[in-house]
Scaffold this active site. Sequence first.
Site, PDB file in Angstrom:
ATOM      1  N   ARG A 188     -17.215 -24.049  28.935  1.00  0.00           N
ATOM      2  CA  ARG A 188     -16.103 -24.881  28.473  1.00  0.00           C
ATOM      3  C   ARG A 188     -14.977 -24.902  29.502  1.00  0.00           C
ATOM      4  NH1 ARG A 188     -19.611 -27.303  25.453  1.00  0.00           N
ATOM      5  NH2 ARG A 188     -20.506 -25.944  23.858  1.00  0.00           N
ATOM      6  N   GLU A 311     -24.615 -16.966  17.328  1.00  0.00           N
ATOM      7  CA  GLU A 311     -25.153 -17.919  18.304  1.00  0.00           C
ATOM      8  C   GLU A 311     -26.147 -17.241  19.250  1.00  0.00           C
ATOM      9  OE1 GLU A 311     -21.536 -21.119  18.587  1.00  0.00           O
ATOM     10  OE2 GLU A 311     -21.475 -19.420  19.966  1.00  0.00           O
ATOM     11  N   LYS A 385     -10.904 -16.908  14.853  1.00  0.00           N
ATOM     12  CA  LYS A 385     -10.563 -18.285  15.244  1.00  0.00           C
ATOM     13  C   LYS A 385      -9.597 -18.886  14.220  1.00  0.00           C
ATOM     14  CE  LYS A 385     -14.523 -19.600  18.048  1.00  0.00           C
ATOM     15  NZ  LYS A 385     -15.464 -20.671  18.396  1.00  0.00           N
ATOM     16  N   ASP A 390     -14.484 -24.389  14.258  1.00  0.00           N
ATOM     17  CA  ASP A 390     -14.551 -24.157  15.704  1.00  0.00           C
ATOM     18  C   ASP A 390     -13.574 -25.036  16.458  1.00  0.00           C
ATOM     19  OD1 ASP A 390     -15.392 -23.121  18.089  1.00  0.00           O
ATOM     20  OD2 ASP A 390     -17.322 -24.117  18.122  1.00  0.00           O
ATOM     21  N   GLU A 418     -11.819 -27.813  24.395  1.00  0.00           N
ATOM     22  CA  GLU A 418     -13.273 -27.958  24.236  1.00  0.00           C
ATOM     23  C   GLU A 418     -13.650 -29.175  23.407  1.00  0.00           C
ATOM     24  OE1 GLU A 418     -17.057 -25.548  22.257  1.00  0.00           O
ATOM     25  OE2 GLU A 418     -15.137 -24.521  22.538  1.00  0.00           O
ATOM     26  N   GLU A 536      -6.176 -37.386  17.089  1.00  0.00           N
ATOM     27  CA  GLU A 536      -6.782 -37.236  15.761  1.00  0.00           C
ATOM     28  C   GLU A 536      -7.146 -38.591  15.177  1.00  0.00           C
ATOM     29  OE1 GLU A 536      -5.811 -34.940  11.536  1.00  0.00           O
ATOM     30  OE2 GLU A 536      -4.162 -35.455  12.895  1.00  0.00           O
ATOM     31  N   TRP A 567     -26.307 -26.142  12.554  1.00  0.00           N
ATOM     32  CA  TRP A 567     -25.088 -25.492  13.006  1.00  0.00           C
ATOM     33  C   TRP A 567     -24.008 -25.392  11.933  1.00  0.00           C
ATOM     34  CZ3 TRP A 567     -24.814 -22.977  17.575  1.00  0.00           C
ATOM     35  CH2 TRP A 567     -25.852 -23.209  18.480  1.00  0.00           C
TER      36      TRP A 567
END
EC number: 3.2.1.139
Length: 850
Positions: A188, A311, A385, A390, A418, A536, A567
Amino acid sequence: MRHLLWLATALVSTVVAEDGLAGWLRYAPLPEKIAKCHAKSIPSQVKVLGATDGLPLASAVNELKLGLRGIMGKEVDVHSEGCLGDETPTILLSTLENYVSACGELDADEPPSLEEDGFYFNTKDGNVVILGSNERATLYGTFEYLSRLAQANFEAVEYVDNPEANIRWGNHWDNMDYTSSTHGSVERGYAGVSIFFQDNKIRSDLSRVAQYARLLASIRLNAIVINNVNANPITLTDENLEGVGRIADLFRPYGVQVALSLNFASPVELGDLDTFDPLDEDVVRWWDDMIDTIYGVVPDLAGFLNKANSEGQPGPLTYNRTLAEGANMMARPTARHGGIFMFRAFVYDHHLDHRDWYNDRANAAVEFFQHHDGEFEENVVVQIKYGPIDFQVREPPSTLFAHLRDTPMAIELQVTQEYLGQQNHLFYLNPLWREILDFDLRVDGEASYVRDAVSGKRFGHKLGGYAAVINVGMDRNWLGSHLAMSNLYGYGRIAWDSQSDSVEVIEDWTRLTFGLDRRVIDTIAEMSMLSWPMYENYTGNLGVQTLTDILHTHYGPNPASQDNNGWGQWTRANEHSIGMDRTVWNGTGFAGQYPAEVAEQFEHIETTPDNLLLWFHHVPYTHVLKSGNTVIQHFYDAHYDGAEAAQTLVPMWESLKGRIDEERHAHMLRRLVYQTGHAIVWRDAVNYFYHNLSGIEDEAGRVGSHPWRIEVEDMALDGYEKVAVTPPSTASRFYAVEAAPGSSEATATTTLGFPAGRYRLAVNYYDLPDGQASYEVHINGEVVAAWEGDYDLYLGNSKSEFLDGHTAARRWLGEVDIAEGDELKIVGRPDGIERAPLDYVVFLPEGVVD
């Protein structure tokens, strides 16, 4: 001191180049009138008590000399002893302890109450007194003084500045790797290769590290994890640990401690064991010895970071051990050396069955960690986080912040964009971070702001704070984009003071980075504060997440990728409805993980704010929002509004020409021009997708209706062939053209049917890596525009080799005069894998946004 003096000389030279290397530490000369007016208020004598070469007090002296020379054109005399009291105005640098020992109690209205890393700052009475709780705190105060001067702030003040949290770390996702195409990649990362690693080893030339250390110290970060959480075990070889020691030596003068990410399977991958079971005695002994060895090389190592059982990464769950047992096994030997063990809460199953209505990746953090609260060693800090998924464009705060009453926490933010445009799209992050930190979790019905949970204040933890993924690379401007550097600066500000005002932060950064021109400050602040709502709007709104391609690059649009995968990053969109049902009564139960008051709010559509509606509820496209719009019409309108707002960025930036040096102005202009085109790619791709999926028309008649476009596949083709694009919505009408394999040139020709007039010309095409196709636009046989497909050479986003939302781009080609019946011809010449792909041509009348 020799190294520091060399560095000072090197940085003076970079100010002239204005290539971004100096960041906000340019120390540019103040306007002559201002400098002359205030020159006498700057003492010419410096006294520093207890400075030692290679430690932060010595760096503070060097920084002060460098800054005063650059900002004020002033040289100072430095003395290593003495107190205040004579008639000569003095800048005094010391720790509070050293000052009291040498000079007695401080003559102040109140004795300064300094916490770890806090400093006392006084510019009254003709002197400048900077006293830190430790050496790096004095350095922080020195940077504060120089920052004020660089912004022409000469106000006489006296105050104590203490940090809100004692953990203010950066996380690097730098890889120790070597392939034919990478020589120290950054996961990233969008600004070149690692400043630390090259060819499976530590770089021999680490000059950029010392420069980076200055930047971090100036924003008061106190530790940096230098390698990826997906850690390569070879980082711990003897040769590489020696290199880690060299890196630590460069950070140490600035008070920045080094930390390392650890791979849980290292006893197997690096050692000679056949297990990494955290309860196995040999594994415990292996880690004890290894951590002792690491501290033998870097005695002041801040500690370690670990990503376990997520992951595909190894961890204690592999052996049916608990996460606490795994973390504690490595935390115990770390504690003996005074280190912190940061344990990421990013643990989830990435093979979830999307067909199960009740599966929800957002539930994972609480499900994995809440039962272990209080079981961790005292030096373990759970790194969480900011949102449950994510780093999305909008998420509610992680519910785990409300559950770890007996375990210290740190919030994980992301300076690297990211999912948020990867530094090609302007996105100022501080307002987003403030919204998360200001959220009141209402634990036990009491005020429980996220900021107080992570700092340790709410639950009485001694440790706590902030970690941010920072993806600087070898690009001269560190992050690939000059304006993206506001996010690194802003992270330091918010980690020190979570209630830092976002506008004040961007204005301070702009003054330090671009100067004191009020128009420059106001314009960049306006652009920056516009950037989050704008992005956004044209990506994903109503809490649906950023509708990017989550399976590959995380960059361009691909709404379909959000569903039917393992995922767990889903929108559950079908032809009738959209949104995750996270209610307790009918959905995944995520809303119920919040304390009662917040859970009750999000449980019901009526009390859920529209901007998080689709995060918590599954509704028909025809559901009416509080605004009065339906969900689908809001999607259409917001995406058009966002893309239209993006068109304002270029004229705002162009208005600063001549007020910002040419090199940086031209660099950012190129990126902003690209963003205006990619915003339209995003708008169309998302609107096409949901228009086709729902079958519901846009009330304004815009979606799918483009009267000023010419589809290249509808033109007369010679050497070009029509090709499908995946995902289809990332091409206008779902098709593009490419030169046939083996062709050296291809053409597309048509007769124009637009009324005579002056039009703005643009072409949408696909810009692939490993090739720079060339193009010409002819009108009536005359070349009116030409370009090369070279975005891949200077845009740092994750690359794709396909015609898709990542490679889709637009070239604005200026204004042209045309008449009805004119012949339009486009000539494409392939290069490498880039077979001169084209999507459409657009001729825009004045005032029309395509």
